[in-house]
Motif scaffolding. Structure first.
Motif, PDB file in Angstrom:
ATOM      1  N   ASP A  76       5.963   9.829   2.423  1.00  0.00           N
ATOM      2  CA  ASP A  76       6.044   9.707   0.989  1.00  0.00           C
ATOM      3  C   ASP A  76       4.694  10.057   0.367  1.00  0.00           C
ATOM      4  O   ASP A  76       3.654   9.816   0.974  1.00  0.00           O
ATOM      5  CB  ASP A  76       6.421   8.273   0.625  1.00  0.00           C
ATOM      6  N   TYR A  77       4.732  10.586  -0.859  1.00  0.00           N
ATOM      7  CA  TYR A  77       3.463  11.000  -1.468  1.00  0.00           C
ATOM      8  C   TYR A  77       2.567   9.811  -1.789  1.00  0.00           C
ATOM      9  O   TYR A  77       1.377   9.980  -2.016  1.00  0.00           O
ATOM     10  CB  TYR A  77       3.734  11.828  -2.737  1.00  0.00           C
ATOM     11  N   GLU A  78       3.152   8.604  -1.829  1.00  0.00           N
ATOM     12  CA  GLU A  78       2.333   7.439  -2.161  1.00  0.00           C
ATOM     13  C   GLU A  78       1.457   6.993  -0.981  1.00  0.00           C
ATOM     14  O   GLU A  78       0.532   6.209  -1.174  1.00  0.00           O
ATOM     15  CB  GLU A  78       3.230   6.274  -2.558  1.00  0.00           C
ATOM     16  N   ASP A  85       8.971  -0.203 -11.486  1.00  0.00           N
ATOM     17  CA  ASP A  85       7.985  -0.099 -12.572  1.00  0.00           C
ATOM     18  C   ASP A  85       6.796   0.772 -12.168  1.00  0.00           C
ATOM     19  O   ASP A  85       5.806   0.849 -12.902  1.00  0.00           O
ATOM     20  CB  ASP A  85       7.510  -1.497 -12.984  1.00  0.00           C
ATOM     21  N   GLY A  86       6.870   1.437 -11.018  1.00  0.00           N
ATOM     22  CA  GLY A  86       5.819   2.358 -10.607  1.00  0.00           C
ATOM     23  C   GLY A  86       4.748   1.719  -9.751  1.00  0.00           C
ATOM     24  O   GLY A  86       3.864   2.423  -9.251  1.00  0.00           O
ATOM     25  N   SER A  87       4.780   0.414  -9.557  1.00  0.00           N
ATOM     26  CA  SER A  87       3.742  -0.225  -8.746  1.00  0.00           C
ATOM     27  C   SER A  87       4.039  -0.001  -7.263  1.00  0.00           C
ATOM     28  O   SER A  87       5.187   0.198  -6.861  1.00  0.00           O
ATOM     29  CB  SER A  87       3.678  -1.720  -9.051  1.00  0.00           C
ATOM     30  N   VAL A  88       2.982  -0.023  -6.471  1.00  0.00           N
ATOM     31  CA  VAL A  88       3.097   0.193  -5.030  1.00  0.00           C
ATOM     32  C   VAL A  88       2.448  -0.978  -4.314  1.00  0.00           C
ATOM     33  O   VAL A  88       1.311  -1.336  -4.616  1.00  0.00           O
ATOM     34  CB  VAL A  88       2.403   1.509  -4.605  1.00  0.00           C
ATOM     35  N   GLU A  89       3.170  -1.587  -3.386  1.00  0.00           N
ATOM     36  CA  GLU A  89       2.601  -2.660  -2.585  1.00  0.00           C
ATOM     37  C   GLU A  89       2.495  -2.172  -1.143  1.00  0.00           C
ATOM     38  O   GLU A  89       3.443  -1.631  -0.602  1.00  0.00           O
ATOM     39  CB  GLU A  89       3.498  -3.904  -2.632  1.00  0.00           C
ATOM     40  N   VAL A  90       1.316  -2.351  -0.563  1.00  0.00           N
ATOM     41  CA  VAL A  90       1.118  -1.999   0.842  1.00  0.00           C
ATOM     42  C   VAL A  90       0.709  -3.263   1.575  1.00  0.00           C
ATOM     43  O   VAL A  90      -0.193  -3.963   1.128  1.00  0.00           O
ATOM     44  CB  VAL A  90       0.020  -0.933   1.019  1.00  0.00           C
ATOM     45  N   GLU A  91       1.400  -3.572   2.666  1.00  0.00           N
ATOM     46  CA  GLU A  91       1.026  -4.772   3.405  1.00  0.00           C
ATOM     47  C   GLU A  91       1.118  -4.488   4.891  1.00  0.00           C
ATOM     48  O   GLU A  91       1.896  -3.650   5.345  1.00  0.00           O
ATOM     49  CB  GLU A  91       1.923  -5.947   3.017  1.00  0.00           C
ATOM     50  N   SER A  92       0.268  -5.203   5.636  1.00  0.00           N
ATOM     51  CA  SER A  92       0.273  -5.061   7.084  1.00  0.00           C
ATOM     52  C   SER A  92      -0.141  -6.403   7.681  1.00  0.00           C
ATOM     53  O   SER A  92      -1.234  -6.535   8.226  1.00  0.00           O
ATOM     54  CB  SER A  92      -0.676  -3.937   7.506  1.00  0.00           C
ATOM     55  N   PRO A  93       0.720  -7.429   7.547  1.00  0.00           N
ATOM     56  CA  PRO A  93       0.319  -8.754   8.034  1.00  0.00           C
ATOM     57  C   PRO A  93       0.112  -8.749   9.541  1.00  0.00           C
ATOM     58  O   PRO A  93       1.046  -8.501  10.301  1.00  0.00           O
ATOM     59  CB  PRO A  93       1.498  -9.650   7.633  1.00  0.00           C
ATOM     60  N   ASN A  94      -1.129  -8.991   9.976  1.00  0.00           N
ATOM     61  CA  ASN A  94      -1.511  -8.936  11.389  1.00  0.00           C
ATOM     62  C   ASN A  94      -1.055  -7.618  12.032  1.00  0.00           C
ATOM     63  O   ASN A  94      -0.553  -7.598  13.149  1.00  0.00           O
ATOM     64  CB  ASN A  94      -0.961 -10.139  12.152  1.00  0.00           C
ATOM     65  N   GLY A  95      -1.202  -6.540  11.281  1.00  0.00           N
ATOM     66  CA  GLY A  95      -0.841  -5.222  11.809  1.00  0.00           C
ATOM     67  C   GLY A  95       0.641  -5.029  12.012  1.00  0.00           C
ATOM     68  O   GLY A  95       1.062  -4.014  12.553  1.00  0.00           O
ATOM     69  N   GLY A  96       1.460  -6.011  11.586  1.00  0.00           N
ATOM     70  CA  GLY A  96       2.902  -5.933  11.811  1.00  0.00           C
ATOM     71  C   GLY A  96       3.335  -6.683  13.059  1.00  0.00           C
ATOM     72  O   GLY A  96       4.527  -6.814  13.319  1.00  0.00           O
ATOM     73  N   LEU A  97       2.353  -7.225  13.813  1.00  0.00           N
ATOM     74  CA  LEU A  97       2.663  -7.875  15.092  1.00  0.00           C
ATOM     75  C   LEU A  97       3.622  -9.051  14.940  1.00  0.00           C
ATOM     76  O   LEU A  97       4.477  -9.270  15.790  1.00  0.00           O
ATOM     77  CB  LEU A  97       1.364  -8.388  15.724  1.00  0.00           C
ATOM     78  N   ASP A  98       3.474  -9.820  13.850  1.00  0.00           N
ATOM     79  CA  ASP A  98       4.325 -11.002  13.666  1.00  0.00           C
ATOM     80  C   ASP A  98       5.587 -10.678  12.884  1.00  0.00           C
ATOM     81  O   ASP A  98       6.293 -11.580  12.460  1.00  0.00           O
ATOM     82  CB  ASP A  98       3.526 -12.094  12.932  1.00  0.00           C
ATOM     83  N   GLY A  99       5.870  -9.412  12.665  1.00  0.00           N
ATOM     84  CA  GLY A  99       7.054  -9.026  11.911  1.00  0.00           C
ATOM     85  C   GLY A  99       6.780  -9.023  10.414  1.00  0.00           C
ATOM     86  O   GLY A  99       5.734  -9.485   9.954  1.00  0.00           O
TER      87      GLY A  99
END
Lengths: 273, 239
Positions: free
Chosen positions: A269-271, A112-126
């Motif tokens: 990616d352009y996003e 639907d065109g939405s973008v989610e960006v996440e970085s839980p604890n910088g990725g340290l915990d997976g």
């Protein structure tokens, strides 16, 4: 220098003066130069800012002979965050969230065109699985770190001159001189800085300056299992980074800000911002 | 000269002299030698301790295993990725030992299935793939290979095979969709496997409700295309 002075006299040939006069003039000029050098060398040295000799005395490393950058291949990043763990160990960064020199972001682009960006604890915990997997258009990991801009906004705003670009192109913080005012944290468009909770000074990626000056690669590059990070010289063709830059289509983050980043992304990616 | 001019000049001289003295006193040593910063800061940053020794340091003592490692699928993975920072071990080899982990979690860090990982990266479903068995029981971490050497299609098409293995189509054999002449093995470019050419082919599962597969109405669902022109069968959506 004497040759340059001789040139008008040596042509046409007929105008060449007798030999003893030439010798006298040359001797006179030499004396003049010597006297000027003896009297004016402190001034001259101060004016042209010759490279500091101390570093050369300590060892073979000469900062003025290097210029560093980093390449990041988004297609190779598996989001294991070994780089984040290695960086925190190497640089004594506090382990709790929100203090990162480098971190991994996961992008989820939905149909639907939405973008989610996440970085839980910088990725340290997976990274957990994705909800509503059926609506995912693309998803990928992006490693982030200080872009070591050629034109860094954080350095511009520092009121005391505690953050600076070193001769080899690395943006560093002078921890003994930083007053902890946080201007640089506000100014960085990439969110690459934080206030160190114990030292109360700005913390950031140093390209592991203590490693690269000893001929090692930064800890994150050492720890990356897939070769998604490529570190090297920008002004020397025969480095892994030069190869990376020749064979990939490159992008930098937020090029419209004219910060001239030296972190070059392949397959971005352009996003991603 | 008017009387006030010498006085003013004296005041100016005092102020300027005070400014010069203040600047001398307040500017820290070595500030401005290289730029608008203290030059000694560069040296103090460069003098911080190193914790990751780098793989060249390991090769100095552990040459047999380093050589073995260099020929395997983990050749690009530096020693300290799995064994932890080892500069202390390099400085005093007998006093500090690096980590030797037998934990599944270490391998799953990279090889647990995650949809965001790049296509074709070797991944497993951690629940289905021999749960609670240590990885190193079957796989050698320094020269990892699948316990069975790739055969048939996956010998050449490993990227497709690995991606399909973590997809909803994992149970389907390659030949289910690709008719592959035996000659393809000896003459792979001239004699090629087939791809499904009709919508009815996918309809065998996706157009008959009793199979349990996601259903579409083949009569109304986008008749202009063959299914795989929009859907990726090796890693279908809704995984």
């Amino acid at each position: 220098m004497p040759d340059a002075h001789d040139m008008p006299d040596s042509w046409p040939r007929e105008a060449e003066p007798p030999k003893e006069v030439r010798v006298d003039r040359r001797a006179f000029l030499a004396n003049l130069l010597a006297a000027a050098a003896a009297a004016g060398s402190p001034i001259l040295l101060g004016a042209v800012r010759l490279p500091r000799l101390a570093a050369q005395d300590d060892g073979p490393y000469d900062a003025s002979e290097h210029y560093y950058g980093i390449g990041l291949d988004v297609n190779k990043c598996i989001g294991c965050a070994r780089c984040v763990a290695a960086c925190k160990t190497e640089n004594d960064v506090p382990l709790e969230p929100h203090y990162f020199n480098t971190w991994i972001e996961r992008y989820i682009l939905r149909t639907d065109g939405s973008v989610e960006v996440e970085s839980p604890n910088g990725g340290l915990d997976g990274f957990a699985g994705i909800e509503n997997a059926g609506t995912v258009l693309r998803t990928f990991f992006v490693p982030k770190l200080c872009n070591h801009c050629e034109n860094p906004p954080c350095v511009q705003v520092c009121p005391v001159g505690a953050t600076f670009v070193s001769q080899d192109g690395v943006v560093l913080v002078d921890e003994d001189y930083c007053v902890g005012c946080r201007y640089c944290i506000q100014a960085c468009p990439y969110g690459a800085r934080y206030l160190h909770p114990e030292k109360r000074v700005a913390g950031k990626c140093t390209f592991c300056y203590h490693r690269i000056t000893k001929g090692l690669v930064p800890a994150c590059v050492e720890a990356c299992p897939t070769g998604a990070r490529v570190f090297g010289e920008l002004e020397n063709r025969a480095t892994p980074l030069a190869r990376f830059m020749r064979f990939n289509d490159l992008q930098v983050l937020k090029p419209n800000l004219n910060t001239k980043p030296k972190a070059y992304y392949a397959n971005l990616d352009y996003e991603v911002r | 000269m008017p009387q006030q001019v010498p006085r003013l000049l004296a005041v100016f001289a005092v102020v300027i002299a005070a400014l010069i003295v203040a600047r001398r006193v307040l500017t820290p040593p070595t500030f401005g030698e290289l730029g608008h910063y203290r030059a000694v800061a560069v040296d103090s940053i460069a003098a911080r301790p190193v914790k990751y020794a780098g793989r060249r340091a390991c090769a100095a003592c552990h040459s047999p295993v380093v050589e073995q490692h260099a020929g395997g699928n983990h050749a690009g993975v530096s020693c300290e990725v799995c064994h932890g920072p080892a500069a202390a071990h390099v400085a005093a080899p007998l006093d500090t030992k690096p980590v030797i982990s037998r934990d599944r979690a270490l391998c799953e860090r990279c090889h647990a299935f995650n949809p965001s990982r790049p296509l074709g990266f070797a991944q497993i479903d951690t629940v289905m793939h021999n749960p609670r068995m240590p990885c190193i029981g079957c796989h050698r971490p320094h020269t990892p290979e699948p316990p069975v050497a790739p055969q048939d299609c996956s010998a050449c098409h490993g990227q497709f095979a690995r991606q399909k293995a973590v997809s909803r189509h994992a149970a389907l054999a390659c030949e289910t969709c690709h008719e592959t002449p035996v000659e393809h093995r000896t003459n792979p470019r001239a004699i090629r496997p087939t791809k499904p050419t009709t919508r009815a082919f996918c309809g065998q599962c996706h157009g008959s409700p009793d199979t349990g597969a996601p259903q579409v109405d083949l009569r109304t669902h986008n008749q202009s295309y063959v299914c795989w022109q929009c859907h990726y069968p090796h890693y279908p959506e809704a995984n």
